[in-house]
Design a protein around this motif. Structure first.
Motif, PDB file in Angstrom:
ATOM      1  N   HIS A   1       0.817  -1.220   0.000  1.00  0.00           N
ATOM      2  CA  HIS A   1       0.000   0.000   0.000  1.00  0.00           C
ATOM      3  C   HIS A   1       0.846   1.264   0.000  1.00  0.00           C
ATOM      4  CE1 HIS A   1      -3.977  -1.977   1.550  1.00  0.00           C
ATOM      5  NE2 HIS A   1      -3.598  -2.428   0.381  1.00  0.00           N
TER       6      HIS A   1
ATOM      7  N   TRP B   1      -7.597   0.403  -3.337  1.00  0.00           N
ATOM      8  CA  TRP B   1      -6.143   0.195  -3.461  1.00  0.00           C
ATOM      9  C   TRP B   1      -5.824  -0.472  -4.795  1.00  0.00           C
ATOM     10  CZ3 TRP B   1      -2.659   2.662  -0.855  1.00  0.00           C
ATOM     11  CH2 TRP B   1      -2.918   3.099   0.437  1.00  0.00           C
TER      12      TRP B   1
ATOM     13  N   GLU C   1     -10.035  -2.168  -0.098  1.00  0.00           N
ATOM     14  CA  GLU C   1      -9.103  -2.972  -0.895  1.00  0.00           C
ATOM     15  C   GLU C   1      -9.364  -2.743  -2.390  1.00  0.00           C
ATOM     16  OE1 GLU C   1      -5.693  -4.563  -1.083  1.00  0.00           O
ATOM     17  OE2 GLU C   1      -6.587  -4.207   0.873  1.00  0.00           O
TER      18      GLU C   1
ATOM     19  N   TRP D   1       0.512   4.105  -2.763  1.00  0.00           N
ATOM     20  CA  TRP D   1       0.162   5.458  -2.304  1.00  0.00           C
ATOM     21  C   TRP D   1       1.153   6.487  -2.845  1.00  0.00           C
ATOM     22  CZ3 TRP D   1      -3.873   7.733   0.016  1.00  0.00           C
ATOM     23  CH2 TRP D   1      -3.686   8.981   0.619  1.00  0.00           C
TER      24      TRP D   1
END
Length: 108
Positions: free
Chosen positions: A5, A68, A65, A9
């Motif tokens: 992640h 993401w 999720e 990000w």
């Protein structure tokens, strides 16, 4: 190996260079609506732009999720398509319009 992640990000923050309001305004233009595949009347990129606005307005800790995974997809799309720029008039090109639907203005 799947990206974590934090890497997703960081890439998303670097690649998606349009603010939510700016992207929303762009998505209302004829130029935005003129590019991409549109089997059901709205292109994949245009739908992506709406998802990106939602993601950018969500706190990092509250991202699902699915969000993401979408961010990772956006990162891949932008990286691939940035490299395919036109030789002439990038400002008024379908290439730029498509990238902008995905939250990246290559002229910034």
């Amino acid at each position: 190996m799947a990206k974590d992640h934090e890497e997703i990000w960081q890439d998303f923050g670097d690649l998606v260079n349009m603010a939510p309001k700016e992207l929303e305004e762009w998505l209302e233009t004829e130029e935005s609506k003129s590019v991409g595949d549109s089997e059901d009347g709205e292109s994949t990129g245009h739908k992506s732009g709406r998802k990106i606005v939602e993601i950018k307005r969500t706190k990092k800790a509250e991202l699902s999720e699915d969000q993401w995974e979408w961010m990772n997809k956006v990162n891949g799309y932008i990286k691939r398509h940035k490299a395919q720029g036109p030789k002439n008039d990038p400002e008024h090109s379908k290439w730029r319009y498509s990238l902008m639907n995905w939250g990246h203005d290559p002229l910034k």
